[in-house]
Design a protein around this motif. Structure first.
Motif, short mmCIF file in Angstrom:
data_model
loop_
_atom_site.label_atom_id
_atom_site.label_comp_id
_atom_site.label_asym_id
_atom_site.label_seq_id
_atom_site.Cartn_x
_atom_site.Cartn_y
_atom_site.Cartn_z
N ARG A 149 26.16 15.10 -0.60
CA ARG A 149 25.94 14.02 -1.57
C ARG A 149 27.09 13.96 -2.57
O ARG A 149 27.56 12.89 -2.92
CB ARG A 149 24.61 14.22 -2.30
CG ARG A 149 24.26 13.00 -3.12
CD ARG A 149 22.93 13.08 -3.81
NE ARG A 149 21.85 13.47 -2.93
CZ ARG A 149 20.74 14.04 -3.36
NH1 ARG A 149 20.55 14.30 -4.63
NH2 ARG A 149 19.79 14.36 -2.50
N VAL A 188 29.90 10.73 -3.09
CA VAL A 188 30.26 10.10 -4.37
C VAL A 188 31.76 10.24 -4.60
O VAL A 188 32.44 9.29 -5.00
CB VAL A 188 29.47 10.74 -5.53
CG1 VAL A 188 29.99 10.25 -6.88
CG2 VAL A 188 27.98 10.45 -5.39
N ASP A 241 34.07 7.93 -2.39
CA ASP A 241 33.84 6.50 -2.53
C ASP A 241 34.59 6.01 -3.77
O ASP A 241 34.01 5.56 -4.76
CB ASP A 241 32.34 6.21 -2.64
CG ASP A 241 32.01 4.74 -2.53
OD1 ASP A 241 32.94 3.92 -2.37
OD2 ASP A 241 30.81 4.41 -2.62
N ARG A 273 34.00 2.84 -5.90
CA ARG A 273 32.87 2.79 -6.84
C ARG A 273 33.17 3.49 -8.16
O ARG A 273 32.39 3.38 -9.11
CB ARG A 273 31.63 3.46 -6.21
CG ARG A 273 30.93 2.58 -5.22
CD ARG A 273 29.59 3.15 -4.80
NE ARG A 273 28.69 3.36 -5.93
CZ ARG A 273 27.84 4.38 -6.02
NH1 ARG A 273 27.75 5.28 -5.08
NH2 ARG A 273 27.06 4.50 -7.08
N LEU A 301 31.09 4.21 -12.04
CA LEU A 301 30.50 5.53 -12.24
C LEU A 301 31.21 6.38 -13.27
O LEU A 301 30.59 7.20 -13.95
CB LEU A 301 30.51 6.33 -10.91
CG LEU A 301 29.80 5.73 -9.72
CD1 LEU A 301 30.05 6.59 -8.49
CD2 LEU A 301 28.32 5.60 -9.99
N ALA A 335 26.16 11.13 -10.92
CA ALA A 335 25.96 10.20 -9.81
C ALA A 335 25.40 10.90 -8.58
O ALA A 335 24.53 10.38 -7.89
CB ALA A 335 27.27 9.49 -9.47
N ALA A 336 25.89 12.11 -8.31
CA ALA A 336 25.40 12.86 -7.14
C ALA A 336 23.95 13.29 -7.33
O ALA A 336 23.16 13.25 -6.39
CB ALA A 336 26.29 14.08 -6.90
N ARG A 337 23.59 13.69 -8.54
CA ARG A 337 22.21 14.10 -8.80
C ARG A 337 21.23 12.92 -8.68
O ARG A 337 20.11 13.09 -8.25
CB ARG A 337 22.08 14.72 -10.19
CG ARG A 337 22.58 16.14 -10.26
CD ARG A 337 22.18 16.80 -11.57
NE ARG A 337 22.69 16.08 -12.73
CZ ARG A 337 23.82 16.36 -13.38
NH1 ARG A 337 24.58 17.36 -12.96
NH2 ARG A 337 24.20 15.64 -14.41
N SER A 338 21.69 11.72 -9.06
CA SER A 338 20.77 10.57 -9.04
C SER A 338 20.81 9.81 -7.73
O SER A 338 19.98 8.92 -7.52
CB SER A 338 21.10 9.63 -10.21
OG SER A 338 22.39 9.05 -10.02
N ALA A 339 21.75 10.12 -6.83
CA ALA A 339 21.83 9.42 -5.54
C ALA A 339 20.66 9.79 -4.65
O ALA A 339 20.19 10.92 -4.67
CB ALA A 339 23.14 9.77 -4.84
N ASP A 340 20.20 8.84 -3.90
CA ASP A 340 19.11 9.10 -2.95
C ASP A 340 19.53 8.85 -1.54
O ASP A 340 20.21 8.05 -1.15
CB ASP A 340 17.88 8.25 -3.29
CG ASP A 340 17.20 8.75 -4.55
OD1 ASP A 340 17.13 9.98 -4.75
OD2 ASP A 340 16.73 7.90 -5.33
#
Length: 141
Positions: free
Chosen positions: A16, A20, A23, A26, A30, A136-141
């Motif tokens: 994950r 992030v 990418d 993005r 972020l 961002a990595a913690r909140s990505a699903d």
């Protein structure tokens, strides 16, 4: 050789964090230290890929990927008259998820002067970038 290294442990799996990190298109949405990103090549980030990056208070720079290990690291560099900046991004497994290591080094005949002028800003930006990628990595699903 002037430079710095910053590490942060992230409560997210390495895949994950890597997603992030690579990418880069993005990043402006972020990372608060990135105003705009323009990929100059099509396709995924790969050795030889070039990206134009605009950051507040720094000159626009074109970064070229010089090393990439899929899923774990990439290094890119930017050249300006008298100095080359190399930035490395490494994601490693950690007991609590992942460790992200960011490093920046500057070489060339004007590197010491360039580093003296940008050192504190670079430290601040690298800290902010690591925190933003972690978030961002913690909140990505």
């Amino acid at each position: 050789m002037p430079g710095l290294q910053h590490s942060v442990v992230i409560a997210a799996p390495p895949e994950r964090v890597w997603a992030v990190l690579v990418d880069v298109e993005r990043w402006p949405s972020l990372i608060p230290t990135v105003d705009s990103v323009e990929r100059l090549d099509a396709g995924p980030l790969a050795v030889g890929a070039r990206t134009r990056l605009r950051q507040p208070r720094l000159p626009e720079a074109v970064w070229t990927v010089t090393e990439l290990t899929e899923g774990s690291s990439f290094t890119w560099e930017s050249h300006s008259p008298g100095a080359t900046v190399v930035a490395s991004h490494v994601v490693e497994p950690h007991a609590d998820g992942s460790r992200l290591r960011l490093s920046v080094t500057m070489t060339g005949p004007l590197s010491r002067i360039g580093w003296a002028m940008t050192r504190s800003l670079t430290h601040r930006y690298v800290d902010l970038e690591a925190d933003a990628i972690a978030g961002a990595a913690r909140s990505a699903d």
